[in-house]
Every structure is written in structure tokens, then in C-alpha cells.
Scaffold this motif. Structure first.
Motif, PDB file in Angstrom:
ATOM      1  N   GLY A   1       0.588  -1.324  -0.122  1.00 39.65           N
ATOM      2  CA  GLY A   1      -0.024  -0.044  -0.128  1.00 39.65           C
ATOM      3  C   GLY A   1       0.879   1.282  -0.215  1.00 39.65           C
ATOM      4  N   THR A   2       2.168   1.252  -0.109  1.00 42.92           N
ATOM      5  CA  THR A   2       2.937   2.284   0.053  1.00 42.92           C
ATOM      6  C   THR A   2       2.624   3.138  -1.466  1.00 42.92           C
ATOM      7  N   LEU A   3       2.434   2.419  -2.634  1.00 43.67           N
ATOM      8  CA  LEU A   3       2.070   2.969  -3.660  1.00 43.67           C
ATOM      9  C   LEU A   3       0.749   2.479  -4.178  1.00 43.67           C
ATOM     10  N   ARG A   4      -0.161   3.494  -4.681  1.00 44.41           N
ATOM     11  CA  ARG A   4      -1.373   3.409  -5.135  1.00 44.41           C
ATOM     12  C   ARG A   4      -1.651   3.692  -6.433  1.00 44.41           C
TER      13      ARG A   4
ATOM     14  N   ASP B   1      -3.848   9.908  -5.978  1.00 38.71           N
ATOM     15  CA  ASP B   1      -3.295  11.084  -6.481  1.00 38.71           C
ATOM     16  C   ASP B   1      -2.301  10.966  -7.780  1.00 38.71           C
ATOM     17  N   PRO B   2      -2.615  11.503  -8.763  1.00 35.22           N
ATOM     18  CA  PRO B   2      -1.540  11.075  -9.866  1.00 35.22           C
ATOM     19  C   PRO B   2      -0.249  11.861  -9.610  1.00 35.22           C
ATOM     20  N   ALA B   3      -0.094  12.968  -9.018  1.00 35.79           N
ATOM     21  CA  ALA B   3       1.103  13.674  -8.803  1.00 35.79           C
ATOM     22  C   ALA B   3       1.845  13.009  -7.933  1.00 35.79           C
ATOM     23  N   GLN B   4       1.179  12.438  -6.892  1.00 35.66           N
ATOM     24  CA  GLN B   4       1.934  11.867  -5.791  1.00 35.66           C
ATOM     25  C   GLN B   4       2.589  10.305  -6.336  1.00 35.66           C
ATOM     26  N   ALA B   5       1.508   9.849  -7.271  1.00 35.13           N
ATOM     27  CA  ALA B   5       1.943   8.492  -7.733  1.00 35.13           C
ATOM     28  C   ALA B   5       3.201   8.502  -8.745  1.00 35.13           C
TER      29      ALA B   5
ATOM     30  N   LYS C   1       5.527  10.767  -8.453  1.00 33.11           N
ATOM     31  CA  LYS C   1       6.810  11.102  -7.666  1.00 33.11           C
ATOM     32  C   LYS C   1       7.296   9.635  -6.691  1.00 33.11           C
ATOM     33  N   GLN C   2       6.342   8.890  -6.459  1.00 30.54           N
ATOM     34  CA  GLN C   2       6.909   7.538  -5.852  1.00 30.54           C
ATOM     35  C   GLN C   2       7.370   6.656  -6.994  1.00 30.54           C
ATOM     36  N   LEU C   3       6.871   6.641  -8.381  1.00 31.91           N
ATOM     37  CA  LEU C   3       7.509   5.676  -8.906  1.00 31.91           C
ATOM     38  C   LEU C   3       8.758   6.332  -9.458  1.00 31.91           C
ATOM     39  N   ARG C   4       8.940   7.472  -9.461  1.00 32.38           N
ATOM     40  CA  ARG C   4      10.249   7.962  -9.662  1.00 32.38           C
ATOM     41  C   ARG C   4      11.361   7.409  -8.536  1.00 32.38           C
ATOM     42  N   ASP C   5      10.902   7.555  -7.185  1.00 33.77           N
ATOM     43  CA  ASP C   5      11.775   6.768  -6.262  1.00 33.77           C
ATOM     44  C   ASP C   5      11.904   5.405  -6.433  1.00 33.77           C
ATOM     45  N   ILE C   6      11.357   4.680  -7.074  1.00 30.59           N
ATOM     46  CA  ILE C   6      11.558   3.101  -7.250  1.00 30.59           C
ATOM     47  C   ILE C   6      13.116   2.885  -8.058  1.00 30.59           C
ATOM     48  N   PRO C   7      14.102   2.203  -7.516  1.00 34.90           N
ATOM     49  CA  PRO C   7      15.229   2.081  -8.034  1.00 34.90           C
ATOM     50  C   PRO C   7      14.978   1.409  -9.380  1.00 34.90           C
TER      51      PRO C   7
ATOM     52  N   ALA D   1       9.088   3.849 -18.569  1.00 31.37           N
ATOM     53  CA  ALA D   1       7.919   2.904 -17.883  1.00 31.37           C
ATOM     54  C   ALA D   1       6.835   3.885 -17.152  1.00 31.37           C
ATOM     55  N   ILE D   2       7.418   5.162 -16.518  1.00 29.39           N
ATOM     56  CA  ILE D   2       6.578   6.078 -15.808  1.00 29.39           C
ATOM     57  C   ILE D   2       5.585   6.478 -16.714  1.00 29.39           C
ATOM     58  N   ALA D   3       6.124   7.030 -17.987  1.00 27.37           N
ATOM     59  CA  ALA D   3       5.105   7.619 -18.805  1.00 27.37           C
ATOM     60  C   ALA D   3       3.919   6.524 -19.211  1.00 27.37           C
ATOM     61  N   CYS D   4       4.419   5.313 -19.618  1.00 27.52           N
ATOM     62  CA  CYS D   4       3.565   4.640 -19.859  1.00 27.52           C
ATOM     63  C   CYS D   4       2.363   4.418 -18.969  1.00 27.52           C
ATOM     64  N   ILE D   5       3.008   4.280 -17.677  1.00 29.66           N
ATOM     65  CA  ILE D   5       2.032   4.075 -16.473  1.00 29.66           C
ATOM     66  C   ILE D   5       0.980   5.220 -16.428  1.00 29.66           C
TER      67      ILE D   5
END
Length: 489
Positions: free
Chosen positions: A381-384, A390-394, A396-402, A408-412
């Protein structure tokens, strides 16, 4: 809310593009309709406009039996808005109020129940309970029209707490009884199958969208036979299999569900998968005005952006697809499905499994390091990435994943979060833009739809870079812009 003058113009022209944007209620008949309803045009002083069907019902109006306003395409506003109201409307459509109550809805949005109710009433004219009630009534109507399911089963499958509540709601919303509503339907369906019609605003190239989904079909969870696209779904109360095929002005959707309570959620996910609520005529008109993109839009009108039926599945696909051939990605995903997927209780042809749960993939070496980190964040549940996130928060969290790539972020962002203004990074897109001699900035805010047209441009350059990059000097490895063997953008 749409301006009154534009609303009256849409009513006079019977323009179906505005169906679902707003609803027209007539005070003399106490009926609410679509703007395109063929009934006699009411006088302006007898008309009230509402942003939702629930708002019309709360104010004492019933649905028109002629134009069936409750079956209109949803407002495209709710799919593109990222504020509290847009997120709440998407969650309510997915059935969160029926499953978790208003308290659960508010918790997902990060607000108090009172604040969510106040904001919804102010913006759409009805609170979360009234919106959920309208959704239950529409689900009940679909079940009644799709087959001979007993009335009591229909009531509880649609989410009603009692038969009495079910009967009262059907009478109030449709001014008829459940048995008579069934008599006006499509007749019996095959056992275990519920068939519904999914409305959309034309134009829409349904075969092209189904073919796009079918070209990337993963064995075990998807199948495409050249006409119909089928896939499995993981739903709140069980699994299901949906089959989508073109109809006459609609999409035919056949659902095989383990639990009928999942009908509304399954239909909503089909709508998001096929982008059925888009205002495609407005999008095509905007992109068609561009000198470079205009001929492509004129040649292929109605190209929609495919969404997703399972956010976690699409996110894993995006991670594995970066810089990997499509056939290789399909084999990787098929291996994950066969090894870690959940078998269906009743397989349907080539559809045998549901995509693996994120908690399982979090410990699977086959998903790769980035895939495991992504699955772990989704599982705990850390990432939803659901419809209420909230797309902006999502992002940001995707960018933080190593290891998470920009592609991939743009596709999501485009397919999971439903952002209509995404231009995928990468050489294929740059080549297509170069061949058109186009300025992608002119395509805002519909660059995701422009991408569908760019994908159809044949790549005649092979592996050679286009002229713009061929003349660019090669940087030495010690150059400050080069780090770890990759060039910073």
C-alpha cells in the motif's frame, strides 16, 4: 457545469456528444433525459440542468424511458480530473461505497466523510450515498435485462441491502417495477453469461483498439481471435472473464463472473480499458487542425488510447517492456502467469489464469529488481495506482523506485493514471515526430491520443538514426553529460 446557452444549443441539435456531460430535467413531466433525447423540445422555463443523474434523482426526477439517460456514456470530466471530485467519482463508479461505505471512500481520498459529502453536493449535486444508489439502480437494470436471474439475486448482486429497498429504488428511478423492466430487455442469455452494451461517443474505431490490445495479448490471461478480445479480471469478490467485440454503435461486453456483485466494477473497468468516456470528436477536431498530424487523424478518426484493467499488471508490463522486444516481454509475462498466476475456477478457452498477485511477485526473481520493488510497494500500500489515487503523488513515488525508467513511468501515467497528455520518450517517437516535421507542443493537452497516430507511421529508417541525430557529434565517455554509460536527457 456546462453553460446554459451551450446546453440549449445541444438540446436543439440533439447532439449526442453531450450525452453524459449533463442531464436535462423537465419540471412539467418530472422526467430527466439525455440532451439528445428525441422527445419534444421543452420550453426553457420548464428545464433544469443537472451535472449527474444522481442529482436529478435527488431532486425528484425519474429517468426517461425513451432515451435511457442512465445508460449514457460517462462524463469525460471524471476521467481526466485529478482533484478530489474526479477521484471520488471514479471510486464511487468502481463500487467503493458499496464495499467500504462512505468512511472507506473518505479514507482513500484522505478527507473526512463530512468534507467529501459537502464537496460532492456542491460540485455534482448529490452526495456519495446518492451517487452509489444511482449506480446500484443501473447495475440492477443491466442484470434484469440480461437474463432470467431471480429478482432477489438481482437485488443483492446490485448491492441493495433489502428487497424492499431495491423495489422502492427501481420504482422511484424508472417509474416501473423490476418485473416490467425485465420484460423490456434483451431476453435470455447463455447460462453464466451476462451481456451488456457499452455506450460511447462517436467516432470510435473499436476494431483498431481491440486489435491493439490483442497484439500484446499474454497467453493465459488474454486472447484475441481477430474480432473479439477476451481477458481475465481480478475483481473485489472473485475472478471474471470479459469478452469485448464491436457492435452497432456500441461495444458488446459478455461477462462471466464468479460473483455477480462484481458486475458494476467489471463494466467500469471495461470502460476505462477501452477509453469509452472520451469526447473523441473534440479530440480529433483539435489534433486534426494541426498541419502535420491532420492528415493522419482524417485517415483514422476515432483512435482511442487503451487503458488498463489491472493497474498492477500494466505497471509490471511497463517495467519489463522497456528496451525489450514485444515477443520477449510476452514470453516473460506468460511465464509469470503460468507459474505464479491464480488459476480460474472455470477456464474459458485459452483464458486459464488471473495475473499474479503483487504480494507474490514481490518475492519473484523473474520480475527483476525493479519489478520486485514495484510489486512490493503496490502490495504493502505504499504506492497506489487505483482510480482514486493522487496522480502527482503516484508519479513521484514511481520515480523513487530504483531502476524505474522514464519510459515506464510515462507508460503508467498514460494507461494506468489516464493522463491524456503524455508523449512517450524514446527514439521511435522522436523518429516519427521528425518524419512529420511536427511540433509536439502543438498537440497539448491530447498528446496521448497523438501517440496512437504516431504509432501507425511506418518506420523506414531501420536502425539508422534520423538526420537530426546523425549530425550530432558523439560525446566522449569522459564528457560530464555522460554517466554510467547513458546520456542524461
Amino acid at each position: 457545469m456546462i453553460e446554459d446557452e451551450l446546453a440549449y444549443a445541444a438540446m436543439r441539435s440533439r447532439d449526442p456528444r453531450f450525452d453524459g456531460w449533463f442531464y436535462v430535467a423537465v419540471t412539467t413531466t418530472r422526467v430527466y433525459c439525455r440532451p439528445s433525447c428525441p422527445a419534444v423540445m421543452p420550453k426553457p422555463q420548464h428545464v433544469r440542468l443537472f451535472p449527474t443523474a444522481a442529482a436529478a434523482q435527488v431532486n425528484g426526477f425519474r429517468a426517461c424511458k425513451r432515451c435511457r439517460p442512465d445508460a449514457a456514456p460517462g462524463s469525460p470530466e471524471w476521467n481526466t480530473r485529478t482533484d478530489l471530485i474526479g477521484r471520488a467519482m471514479r471510486l464511487i463508479a468502481d463500487g467503493i461505497v458499496d464495499r467500504e461505505g462512505v468512511t472507506g471512500l473518505a479514507a482513500r481520498l484522505g478527507y473526512s466523510p463530512r468534507q467529501v459529502h459537502r464537496q460532492l453536493v456542491a460540485e455534482v449535486g448529490a452526495g456519495p450515498q446518492a451517487l452509489a444508489r444511482t449506480r446500484r439502480a443501473q447495475t440492477a437494470r443491466m442484470l434484469l435485462e440480461s437474463g432470467p436471474l431471480p429478482i432477489s439475486d438481482v437485488a443483492f448482486a446490485a448491492g441493495f441491502a433489502s428487497i424492499r429497498q431495491f423495489n422502492d429504488t427501481i420504482r422511484q428511478v424508472y417509474a416501473t417495477t423490476p418485473s416490467r423492466l425485465r420484460g423490456a430487455g434483451n431476453g435470455a442469455q447463455p447460462p453464466g453469461v451476462t451481456t451488456v452494451r457499452l455506450a460511447y461517443r462517436p467516432p470510435m474505431d473499436v476494431p483498431a483498439l481491440l486489435a491493439c490490445l490483442g497484439a500484446r495479448a499474454v497467453p493465459g490471461i488474454e486472447h484475441y481471435d481477430g474480432d473479439a478480445y477476451s481477458r481475465s479480471l481480478s475483481l473485489p469478490h472473485g475472478a471474471g472473464v470479459i469478452t469485448l467485440r464491436p457492435g452497432a454503435g456500441h461495444v458488446i461486453c459478455a461477462l462471466r463472473l464468479e460473483d455477480l456483485r462484481d458486475l458494476a466494477a467489471a463494466v467500469q473497468r471495461c470502460r476505462r480499458l477501452l477509453d469509452l468516456d472520451a469526447d473523441q470528436q473534440a479530440i480529433d477536431a483539435f489534433l486534426g487542425a494541426d498541419p502535420a498530424l491532420g492528415p493522419l487523424v482524417a485517415a483514422r478518426p476515432g483512435l482511442r488510447v487503451p487503458g488498463c484493467a489491472d493497474p498492477g499488471e500494466l505497471a509490471i508490463r511497463a517495467v519489463l517492456s522497456h528496451r525489450t522486444r514485444a515477443a520477449t516481454v510476452r514470453d516473460l509475462l506468460a511465464g509469470l502467469v503460468s507459474t505464479y498466476g491464480t488459476p480460474l475456477t472455470t477456464p474459458f478457452g485459452a483464458i486459464t489464469h488471473v495475473f499474479p498477485d503483487m504480494s507474490v511477485l514481490a518475492d519473484t526473481a523473474s520480475a527483476g529488481r525493479t519489478g520486485r520493488e514495484l510489486a512490493r510497494a503496490l502490495a504493502d500500500g505504499t504506492l497506489r495506482l487505483d482510480t482514486g489515487c493522487d496522480p502527482a503523488q503516484a508519479r513521484k513515488q514511481l520515480r523513487d523506485i530504483p531502476g524505474m525508467s522514464r519510459w515506464a513511468i510515462a507508460c503508467i501515467q498514460m494507461r494506468v493514471l489516464g493522463d491524456p497528455d503524455v508523449l512517450l520518450p524514446g527514439l521511435p517517437v522522436r523518429r516519427a515526430v521528425h518524419r512529420l516535421a511536427a511540433d509536439p507542443g502543438r498537440w497539448r493537452p491530447w498528446r496521448s491520443y497523438a501517440m496512437r497516430h504516431l504509432a501507425l507511421i511506418p518506420d523506414t529508417s531501420g536502425s539508422r538514426p534520423h538526420a537530426a541525430s546523425a549530425t550530432r557529434p558523439r560525446l566522449p565517455r569522459h564528457h560530464p553529460r555522460v554517466t554510467h554509460g547513458t546520456t542524461r536527457s
